[in-house]
Design an enzyme around this catalytic site. Structure first.
Site, PDB file in Angstrom:
ATOM      1  N   LYS A   1      -6.507   4.508   9.428  1.00 18.67           N
ATOM      2  CA  LYS A   1      -7.684   4.951   8.141  1.00 18.67           C
ATOM      3  C   LYS A   1      -8.629   5.723   9.292  1.00 18.67           C
ATOM      4  O   LYS A   1      -9.521   5.079   9.885  1.00 18.67           O
ATOM      5  CB  LYS A   1      -8.361   4.074   7.580  1.00 18.67           C
ATOM      6  CG  LYS A   1      -7.182   3.517   6.265  1.00 18.67           C
ATOM      7  CD  LYS A   1      -8.226   3.042   5.636  1.00 18.67           C
ATOM      8  CE  LYS A   1      -7.545   2.498   4.029  1.00 18.67           C
ATOM      9  NZ  LYS A   1      -8.662   2.393   2.889  1.00 18.67           N
ATOM     10  N   SER A  61     -12.752  -4.096  -0.095  1.00 16.32           N
ATOM     11  CA  SER A  61     -13.320  -3.655   0.989  1.00 16.32           C
ATOM     12  C   SER A  61     -14.457  -3.407   0.801  1.00 16.32           C
ATOM     13  O   SER A  61     -15.323  -2.723   0.328  1.00 16.32           O
ATOM     14  CB  SER A  61     -12.664  -2.483   0.978  1.00 16.32           C
ATOM     15  OG  SER A  61     -11.730  -1.900   1.726  1.00 16.32           O
ATOM     16  N   ARG A  88       0.634  -1.154  -0.168  1.00 12.08           N
ATOM     17  CA  ARG A  88       0.257  -0.216   0.061  1.00 12.08           C
ATOM     18  C   ARG A  88       0.907   0.991   0.021  1.00 12.08           C
ATOM     19  O   ARG A  88       1.936   1.476   1.286  1.00 12.08           O
ATOM     20  CB  ARG A  88      -0.853   0.537   1.498  1.00 12.08           C
ATOM     21  CG  ARG A  88      -1.724   1.287   1.687  1.00 12.08           C
ATOM     22  CD  ARG A  88      -2.718   1.076   2.636  1.00 12.08           C
ATOM     23  NE  ARG A  88      -4.102   1.685   2.572  1.00 12.08           N
ATOM     24  CZ  ARG A  88      -4.054   3.477   3.228  1.00 12.08           C
ATOM     25  NH1 ARG A  88      -2.444   3.339   3.345  1.00 12.08           N
ATOM     26  NH2 ARG A  88      -5.243   4.210   3.453  1.00 12.08           N
TER      27      ARG A  88
END
Length: 212
Positions: free
Chosen positions: A139, A110, A42
């Protein structure tokens, strides 16, 4: 590369926040040595060339360990390095559109509701990432998902489900009975001085959590 539920046991999501004097490749190798079963790269700030260079180096490791390797969101990078797949969020693209671009590679999506999880599977997703389980600094905008919802998602889909968000060595056990197939971890792995040791302990906790 196809997935079974054991592939989800310890899903490591990279984060360069804790590199120090180490490289991300070094950190990924340490988590693989510790027993990680899946790697997601990521990156939100690297340019394309740097992203590809990083991804190629990590793919060499995951190939050697025969562990699935997906790229978060960046389809072009995934195709450039022949990654095993791509993980997308609800704000990126749906699995059906992604399937057209990447063929039979792994697609992770997700989802934080039963409806989104069912749609993702119908659109061709190979696994679901459910979260946030707990509030997380990674997040900050993510809503916490109720445990009843996690269990309902696991019941509603036939593909593997991995839990993500705020999980660590102190709370993985709380997922027992929800039906999740494993945990996706960021800081619980990559913030540790001894990544290999932390990964080994976390995998044992995940294995205990997923046992009937």
């Amino acid at each position: 590369m196809r997935l079974d539920k054991n592939t989800m046991l310890l899903y490591a999501v990279t984060d360069r926040s804790w590199l120090g004097d180490r490289t991300l490749t070094d950190q990924v190798e340490e988590t693989l040595k510790g027993g990680a079963t899946f790697i997601q790269l990521r990156e939100k700030d690297l340019d394309f060339d740097a992203f590809v260079k990083e991804a190629r180096a990590i793919k060499k490791l995951t190939d050697a360990y025969q562990i699935p390797f997906v790229i978060n969101d960046a389809v072009e990078v995934a195709l450039a390095v022949d990654a095993d797949g791509v993980h997308v969020g609800q704000d990126d693209m749906d699995a059906g559109e992604l399937r057209k671009q990447i063929g039979d590679k792994i697609i992770g999506v997700s989802a934080d509701t039963v409806e989104l999880a069912i749609k993702a599977e119908a659109d061709g997703a190979d696994y679901i990432g459910v979260g946030a389980i707990y509030s997380t600094a990674t997040k900050t905008e993510a809503e916490v998902v109720a445990f009843e919802t996690i269990a309902a998602i696991c019941e509603a889909v036939t593909i593997p489900v991995v839990a993500i968000g705020g999980l660590n060595e102190t709370n993985i056990h709380t997922l027992k009975g929800t039906g999740v197939d494993g945990v996706a971890l960021v800081s619980a792995i990559f913030s540790k001085a001894d990544i290999s040791k932390a990964t080994k302990e976390l995998r044992q906790l995940s294995e205990a959590m997923t046992r009937p």
